[in-house]
Design an enzyme around this catalytic site. Structure first.
Site, PDB file in Angstrom:
ATOM      1  N   HIS B 112       0.824  -1.219   0.000  1.00 19.18           N
ATOM      2  CA  HIS B 112       0.000   0.000   0.000  1.00 19.18           C
ATOM      3  C   HIS B 112       0.853   1.262   0.000  1.00 19.18           C
ATOM      4  O   HIS B 112       0.335   2.369   0.087  1.00 19.18           O
ATOM      5  CB  HIS B 112      -0.943   0.013   1.209  1.00 19.18           C
ATOM      6  CG  HIS B 112      -1.981  -1.065   1.160  1.00 19.18           C
ATOM      7  ND1 HIS B 112      -2.850  -1.205   0.100  1.00 19.18           N
ATOM      8  CD2 HIS B 112      -2.271  -2.081   2.024  1.00 19.18           C
ATOM      9  CE1 HIS B 112      -3.639  -2.252   0.318  1.00 19.18           C
ATOM     10  NE2 HIS B 112      -3.301  -2.808   1.476  1.00 19.18           N
ATOM     11  N   ASP B 151      -2.919 -10.295  -3.097  1.00 14.26           N
ATOM     12  CA  ASP B 151      -3.444  -9.904  -1.795  1.00 14.26           C
ATOM     13  C   ASP B 151      -4.916  -9.519  -1.971  1.00 14.26           C
ATOM     14  O   ASP B 151      -5.342  -9.089  -3.038  1.00 14.26           O
ATOM     15  CB  ASP B 151      -2.638  -8.707  -1.273  1.00 14.26           C
ATOM     16  CG  ASP B 151      -2.957  -8.364   0.161  1.00 14.26           C
ATOM     17  OD1 ASP B 151      -2.200  -8.816   1.042  1.00 14.26           O
ATOM     18  OD2 ASP B 151      -3.952  -7.645   0.412  1.00 14.26           O
ATOM     19  N   HIS B 153      -6.454  -7.075  -0.736  1.00 12.43           N
ATOM     20  CA  HIS B 153      -6.633  -5.628  -0.869  1.00 12.43           C
ATOM     21  C   HIS B 153      -5.975  -5.160  -2.156  1.00 12.43           C
ATOM     22  O   HIS B 153      -4.972  -5.738  -2.582  1.00 12.43           O
ATOM     23  CB  HIS B 153      -5.987  -4.904   0.325  1.00 12.43           C
ATOM     24  CG  HIS B 153      -6.576  -5.293   1.637  1.00 12.43           C
ATOM     25  ND1 HIS B 153      -6.054  -6.332   2.394  1.00 12.43           N
ATOM     26  CD2 HIS B 153      -7.642  -4.801   2.319  1.00 12.43           C
ATOM     27  CE1 HIS B 153      -6.775  -6.452   3.497  1.00 12.43           C
ATOM     28  NE2 HIS B 153      -7.746  -5.538   3.480  1.00 12.43           N
ATOM     29  N   ASP B 240      -4.740 -12.854   2.592  1.00  4.99           N
ATOM     30  CA  ASP B 240      -5.970 -12.455   3.272  1.00  4.99           C
ATOM     31  C   ASP B 240      -7.223 -12.771   2.462  1.00  4.99           C
ATOM     32  O   ASP B 240      -8.303 -12.330   2.803  1.00  4.99           O
ATOM     33  CB  ASP B 240      -5.915 -10.979   3.698  1.00  4.99           C
ATOM     34  CG  ASP B 240      -5.236 -10.097   2.678  1.00  4.99           C
ATOM     35  OD1 ASP B 240      -4.969 -10.572   1.552  1.00  4.99           O
ATOM     36  OD2 ASP B 240      -4.966  -8.921   2.997  1.00  4.99           O
TER      37      ASP B 240
HETATM   38 ZN   LIG Z   1      -4.219  -7.235   2.251  1.00  7.35          ZN
HETATM   39 ZN   LIG Z   2      -4.227  -7.463  -4.821  1.00  8.33          ZN
END
Ligand SMILES: [Zn+2]
Ligand SMILES: [Zn+2]
Ligand SMILES: [Zn+2]
Lengths: 557, 436
Positions: B112, B151, B153, B240
């Site tokens: 991120h 991931d 996110h 995740d």
């Molecule tokens: Zn994540």
């Molecule tokens: Zn991703």
């Protein structure tokens, strides 16, 4: 007075030590087909003029289990393993009677799938039919929860002579190694028991009635009685005996290299402040990997009797041995012959040595003396290269915390101790070539027996506490007790110390040699679920360090 | 005897003494149970699996990727230097052909974290994969790199860093941004004017199961990779998506992760998120390691795994098919998009707002890029953080053409010193970093 006896590949060495120093030393040839006789003749010579009542301690180191492992001469063993999720346990098959069964315990020690009793009963029948007497039982994560192993043992108890359980082997995780180690204990049990009962019986006949101690691969001792549950721990105690024998001559607060230069190989080990470095998990030799605590040693296939060859103008030393040096009637030139030619070594037949070295010199287009000098230097450089590769390897071991990464201990040896037949010649040359203080250990030819005599009892305890589950456990010791929410780090260490003390005394330690305790691992974690703390996990491992018993060290200088 | 059919390198750095704060998901025990599982399985004893010690990155390594505001030291702890160094240790082992592939199980994560970094976002302070990718490009002269972010996110940091780079194909699959942090990563986010189509986002509906993930890999990611022909493939291996993860709503499994790895065949995998530390991570990580090493992973199944309960609905399957069709369509049109984005030499401006949830900072960016058909194009970013600093960062891409290199220096020299606290120059062709 105390006795140390080490059965080596070619010689059996024994010493008798008193508070004045070495009273007597004995060297007899080892008969590989009858180790019992080798031990006996060592004792017979040593005790010839001594009153056995004066002997306060006896430590024996043998190659019995090592030989059994190398030659694979072991009886039929049944292995029952319960794995649960993960790598297929058939990859770790140790023997023909190997059964992978239902049941699963997870990393926190929680049961995820039960044992199927019927399945175990069926296997018991098959094993009995096959004439199996000894069984090893290992479940994955048994060090977190041994209940499945205990349950399986309960089912098998009535059918078999002795059952070895994985969680008794070590507090360390490593399922494949635990399987191999449990199997080894079961497989050498009969041999070990018969051998040492015979030794014990004949020593009693000679009037030696004190408990016999046995040297382990970690350079510590255990009593004959406690060895019956872990006979595998005596594997590779040979290198340990010699390394322990170097300790009286190692300076405190320094990192020291120990080189044991034998006929075929050179063993390399390290001392930090007079304590030998240990393998992080357990003995490793080629493909064989175990959880047996052991000194960290490595060996290089080069020694006094290594065969010399020249190939395309380049000199090669070892790794094979065809026999003794030509100076001592052997068939091929060796580094020992080079020492004789150089006049460094007085013993041996000079002419025979020269004729061997001359062949090498011709191929290298050098004079005999120059060739001998090159051989000697190359031996030193090959051994030291390997040694410093090991130092680099030790210093680049992965670590798991920021603190250890940035401030972890870096090994930087300042001194070399050399053992073995040609020790004094090599020590001088190494110092000259590498400018590092190098010393041949005095009485180097019986340092192994001295090491065995002086080694103190060692042991290790792993204790875990989980305040969420409200329990502290040291399953290896059969210990489990409830704990409260206020349980602290201090409580953990205190319990670990008392368990260690108890274990040490049970393995034959005397009370004045119990103070060298070291915390080798300590971890503390918060258990958090959904952003709120639910408890703590503590893990510690403490050990009684390998080292020497008190009262003899200074007299050896 | 167990033997890896692919030589595989592992860096395991669980940072057992580092946490964002004591009850934060990104804390000390995150990899504890994974370590227990991996050690109990005897992974490090397997012939062909080699454990490496992390290296320690320097500020220079970070400066290839980030504008750290005000500087690298204030943005990081030692743990970040070791975590990024873990990825670099694996990169070295793979690039020097000591191993066929490698997996860096390190923390803290990084995906991120954007090019300009004023603080922590989504548990990340510096982007460890991006730092590794830039290291590989500088050190080994590799041109084309694909980063597949699996991931749960959106990998918005990595996306931002390679937004304008046509030589880095970045594909993120993640839970739909309308239902999940950071709320971005929609199919129409395709990259900058010079690189449209090299940034692909595949949002997946909550409840996507193993079937859905593998559908995307087989029907979208693998065909696109086959066309892009990267020199190396990097997997941002967040865990995740697992059906037990406390922060997300997906139904992926350990078997699924292993299969995904088997299909994707990454040269380098780097751990990202994943917070079901007891029920998922031990099995998922084991599955990924075995898949990379080419060892049978069929026995790696969570104790409570029930594929019937995790089946995805027909409507989810339909949605996923529609999304992949759209992505494949965008990918085919990428050259046309780039043609239409402007004339070479023109400047294009973009405004962007960034929120740093971990450190509570709000940032406004104004980015100006030179349109170019020969390279990714030089750009400047005017960035103002509240609370924080007002800076200008100038980036000259590693494969910059002559005109863009000159334009980069124009940006840097013409910048108004009275307006900014600091002006940064990131000259990738010269591997040079300067602050005035
Ligand atoms: Zn994540
Ligand atoms: Zn991703
Ligand atoms: Zn350009």
């Amino acid at each position: 007075m105390i006795i140390g006896l080490d059965v080596g590949g070619t010689h059996t060495d024994a010493v008798l030590l008193s508070s004045k120093g070495i009273e007597k030393k004995v060297k007899v040839p080892t008969d590989p087909s009858n180790l019992f006789n080798s031990v006996l003749s060592g004792f017979t010579e040593l005790l010839a003029t001594i009153d056995p009542g004066m002997i306060k301690r006896v430590v024996i180191s043998t190659t019995l289990t090592t030989n059994a492992l190398v030659h694979q001469d072991m009886g039929p063993i049944g292995m029952i393993v319960s794995a649960g999720p993960g790598i297929n346990p058939d990859f770790f098959k140790t023997c023909d009677h190997y059964y992978s069964v239902a049941g699963s315990i997870n990393h926190r020690g929680r049961e995820k799938a039960p044992i199927n009793k019927m399945e175990i009963e069926d296997i018991a029948k098959k094993l009995k039919k096959a004439g199996v007497k000894y069984i090893g039982v290992v479940s994955k994560f048994c060090v977190r929860n041994p209940s499945h192993e205990i349950l399986i043992k309960r089912i098998l108890n009535k059918h078999f002579k002795k059952i070895f359980l994985g969680h008794h082997v070590s507090g360390n995780l490593n399922f494949p190694r635990r399987i191999a180690t449990t199997h080894l204990n079961a497989a050498v049990f009969d041999l070990h028991k018969a051998f040492f009962q015979a030794v014990k019986k004949s020593l009693i006949e000679k009037g030696l009635t004190i408990p016999i101690q046995i040297l382990k691969a970690d350079g510590g001792t255990m009593t004959l009685e406690s060895s019956m549950d872990f006979p595998g721990q005596t594997v590779l105690s040979g290198p340990a005996a010699s390394i322990m024998g170097a300790i009286p001559h190692a300076p405190a607060n320094q990192d020291v290299i120990v080189l044991d230069i034998g006929g075929t190989t050179t063993d390399i080990a390290f001392l930090v402040d007079k304590a030998p470095l240990l393998e992080p998990v357990g003995i490793k030799r080629g493909r064989y990997k175990s959880l047996i605590r052991s000194l960290r040693t490595d060996s290089k296939g080069i020694g006094g009797d290594s065969t010399l060859r020249v190939n395309q103008g380049e000199l090669f030393i070892g790794p094979d041995r065809q026999g003794p040096a030509m100076a001592f009637g052997g068939p091929a030139p060796t580094p020992t012959d080079a020492l004789v030619v150089l006049g460094v070594m007085d013993e041996g037949d000079k002419d025979k040595a020269r004729s061997g070295i001359h062949e090498i010199a011709k191929q290298l287009a050098l004079s005999d003396t120059d060739a001998a000098e090159q051989i000697f230097k190359k031996c030193c450089s090959v051994i030291l290269k390997k040694t410093f590769e090991m130092v680099d390897q030790l210093n680049s071991q992965p670590v798991y915390t920021v603190h250890d990464f940035l401030e972890g201990y870096k090994l930087s040896p300042q001194k070399i101790l050399v053992l073995g037949g040609p020790a004094k010649f090599f020590a001088k040359k190494i110092e000259e070539l590498y400018q590092i203080e190098t010393m041949a250990v005095p009485e180097s030819s019986v340092a192994n027996a001295i090491g065995a005599a002086l080694a103190r009892t060692t042991c290790e305890v792993s204790l875990n506490a989980d305040t969420e589950q409200g329990i502290m456990t040291a399953h290896e010791e059969g210990f489990a007790e409830p704990i409260s929410k206020t349980y602290s780090e201090d409580d953990l260490i205190e319990t670990a110390y008392s368990l260690l003390r108890e274990k040490a005394l049970n393995s034959g330690a005397d009370t004045e040699n119990l103070d060298e305790v070291e915390v080798i691992e300590f971890q503390k974690f918060n258990i958090v679920r959904n952003f709120s703390p639910r408890g703590k996990i503590y893990r510690t491992k403490i050990q009684l360090k390998p080292g020497l018993i008190k009262g003899f060290e200074t007299v050896l200088h | 005897m167990l033997k890896a059919s692919n030589k595989t390198g592992l860096v395991f750095f669980p940072a057992f003494d580092w946490a964002i704060d004591p009850t934060h998901p990104e804390r000390e025990e995150r990899l504890l149970y994974t370590q227990d599982q991996v050690v109990e399985e005897g992974i490090f004893d397997i012939q062909g699996i080699i454990e490496y010690k992390p290296e320690l990155v320097t500020a220079r390594d970070i400066q290839r990727t980030h504008f750290c505001v005000p500087d690298e030291k204030s943005m990081t702890t030692e743990s970040h230097f070791i975590s990024a160094g873990g990825a670099i240790a694996i990169a070295n082992a793979v690039m020097n052909k000591e191993v066929k592939n490698g997996f860096a199980l390190v923390r803290p994560p990084g995906h991120h974290s954007m090019r300009v970094t004023h603080g922590g976002r989504g548990f990340c302070h510096i982007n460890i994969e991006a730092i590794m990718v830039e290291y590989i490009r500088s050190q080994f002269g590799v041109k084309k790199i694909a980063i597949i972010d699996t991931d749960c996110h959106h990998g918005d940091g990595t996306s931002d860093i390679f937004w304008h780079d046509p030589d880095v194909l970045f594909i993120s699959l993640h839970q739909d941004g309308r239902t999940m942090y950071p709320g971005t990563g929609f199919p129409d986010e395709l990259g900058g004017p010079n690189s449209k189509g090299s940034n692909l986002n595949i949002p997946l509906p909550p409840g996507t199961s193993t079937e859905g993930y593998l559908y995307v890999i087989r029907n979208c990611i693998l065909p696109i990779l086959a066309e892009f022909k990267p020199d190396i493939i990097v997997n941002s291996a967040g865990q995740d998506n697992h059906y037990t993860d406390p922060l997300t709503n997906m139904n992926f499994s350990a078997q699924g992760y292993a299969k995904l790895t088997d299909l994707l065949k990454p040269d380098i995998a780097v751990l990202e998120g994943g917070y079901a530390i007891e029920g998922a991570l031990p099995y998922v990580n084991l599955g990924i390691i075995l898949a990379m090493a080419g060892i049978d992973y069929s026995g790696v199944v969570e104790p409570d795994y029930n594929p019937e309960k995790l089946k995805q609905s027909v409507s989810i399957t339909d949605k996923i098919k529609k999304t992949t069709d759209q992505i494949n369509d965008y990918w085919q049109q990428r050259n046309g998009f780039r043609e239409k984005s402007g004339k070479p030499g023109e400047l294009v401006i973009r405004h962007k707002e960034v929120f740093y949830d971990t450190d509570n900072i709000f940032e406004r960016q104004k980015e100006t890029i030179r349109i170019c058909r020969d390279c990714g194009g030089s750009f400047e970013i005017d960035s103002k953080a509240t609370p924080g600093h007002h800076i200008l960062g100038v980036h000259i891409p590693i494969n910059a053409c002559k005109n863009c290199r000159e334009k980069g220096y124009d940006f840097f020299e013409e910048a108004d010193k009275t307006k900014y606290e600091r002006i940064y120059l990131q000259d990738r062709p010269k591997n040079h970093y300067e602050i005035k």
